[in-house]
Each structure stands twice: as C-alpha cells, then as structure tokens.
Motif scaffolding. Structure first.
Motif, short mmCIF file in Angstrom:
data_model
loop_
_atom_site.label_atom_id
_atom_site.label_comp_id
_atom_site.label_asym_id
_atom_site.label_seq_id
_atom_site.Cartn_x
_atom_site.Cartn_y
_atom_site.Cartn_z
N PRO A 78 0.83 -1.21 0.00
CA PRO A 78 0.00 0.00 0.00
C PRO A 78 0.86 1.26 0.00
O PRO A 78 1.93 1.29 0.62
CB PRO A 78 -0.80 -0.13 1.30
CG PRO A 78 -0.88 -1.60 1.54
CD PRO A 78 0.44 -2.14 1.07
N SER A 79 0.39 2.26 -0.71
CA SER A 79 1.01 3.58 -0.89
C SER A 79 2.12 3.57 -1.93
O SER A 79 2.58 4.64 -2.33
CB SER A 79 1.53 4.16 0.42
OG SER A 79 2.78 3.62 0.77
N THR A 111 -3.89 1.10 -3.07
CA THR A 111 -4.56 0.58 -1.88
C THR A 111 -5.01 -0.84 -2.20
O THR A 111 -4.97 -1.27 -3.36
CB THR A 111 -5.77 1.43 -1.50
OG1 THR A 111 -6.82 1.20 -2.48
CG2 THR A 111 -5.43 2.92 -1.46
N SER A 159 0.17 5.43 -5.38
CA SER A 159 -0.59 5.45 -4.11
C SER A 159 -1.62 4.33 -4.05
O SER A 159 -2.80 4.55 -3.76
CB SER A 159 -1.27 6.81 -3.93
OG SER A 159 -0.34 7.86 -3.98
N GLU A 180 -7.78 -1.85 -2.73
CA GLU A 180 -8.83 -1.78 -3.76
C GLU A 180 -8.26 -1.82 -5.18
O GLU A 180 -9.01 -2.00 -6.14
CB GLU A 180 -9.67 -0.53 -3.59
CG GLU A 180 -10.65 -0.57 -2.41
CD GLU A 180 -9.96 -0.61 -1.07
OE1 GLU A 180 -10.40 -1.40 -0.19
OE2 GLU A 180 -8.97 0.12 -0.88
N ASP A 181 -6.96 -1.67 -5.31
CA ASP A 181 -6.31 -1.78 -6.62
C ASP A 181 -5.92 -3.23 -6.93
O ASP A 181 -5.38 -3.50 -8.01
CB ASP A 181 -5.09 -0.88 -6.69
CG ASP A 181 -5.45 0.59 -6.66
OD1 ASP A 181 -4.93 1.32 -5.78
OD2 ASP A 181 -6.25 1.02 -7.52
#
Length: 123
Positions: free
Chosen positions: A14-15, A88, A86, A90-91
């Motif tokens: 993440p990020s 998350t 960036s 959800e990607d």
C-alpha cells in the motif's frame, strides 16, 4: 498474429506505485488506427477500463483513476507501461493489456488481449 504479454510484480505494498509492462509482438504500437489499452478486473467485479496510449503517444484515462495513473511507451522495445501510484488494497486485480481498434472503453473494440497478470496490494 498480434500477441501481448503483461509483466511486473505480483505484489505491491500500500502507498507504493504499481508498474506493469506490456510487450507487443507481431505488430507495431506506432501503427495507425490502433490504441493500446490497460484494463483490470478486481475480484468479483466486472472489467474496468484504465486508459490507453495511441499510435502517436497521446494518452487518455478513466476519470476515476486519472489522478493516479500514467501510461507511457518505449517504441524501440514494442512496449507500453502502466503506472498507478498510491495504491490501496482496492487496486488488487487482474491487469490486462489489449489492443483496441478504437479509443472507446468498450470490450467490443479490444481485439487482442494479454493473458492478464494478478497484482495484489498488501503489506
């Protein structure tokens, strides 16, 4: 016969920035009338168009992803690349590259696809 092959890391934290490359064989990414698309499919969801780069190098993105997405190309290597910043969870999705005979976000215009590559966003 045009063939497309996605490559890149299967796990991204993440990020961080997700980066995938699509290598094209049997055709040129500078040929007129073709558009080179990225599409993804998250678990349990439908196809989501991400964007494309056309034969001149111009790009167009899904407005919902535009602020985090960049598509570029290396014509000498017959490759085009997707970057999503960036990220998350959800990607998380299977990411596909495809050749389009048009510039619309419509499965009907995507005539050749890569096999897809799973990208998981997790720490």
């Amino acid at each position: 016969q045009v063939q497309l092959q996605e490559s890149g890391p299967g796990l991204v934290k993440p990020s961080q920035t997700l980066s995938l490359t699509c290598t094209v064989s049997g055709g040129s990414i500078t040929a007129n009338y073709y558009y080179w698309h990225w599409i993804r499919q998250a678990p349990g969801k439908g196809l989501e168009w991400i964007g494309f780069i056309d034969n001149s190098g111009s790009t167009h993105y899904n407005p919902s992803l535009k602020s985090r997405t960049s598509i570029s190309r290396d014509t000498s290597k017959y490759q085009f690349t997707l970057q999503v910043s960036s990220v998350t969870p959800e990607d998380t999705a299977v990411y596909y590259c495809a050749r389009g005979t048009g510039n619309s976000a419509d499965v009907a215009v995507w005539d050749y696809w890569g096999q897809g590559t799973q990208v998981t966003v997790s720490s």
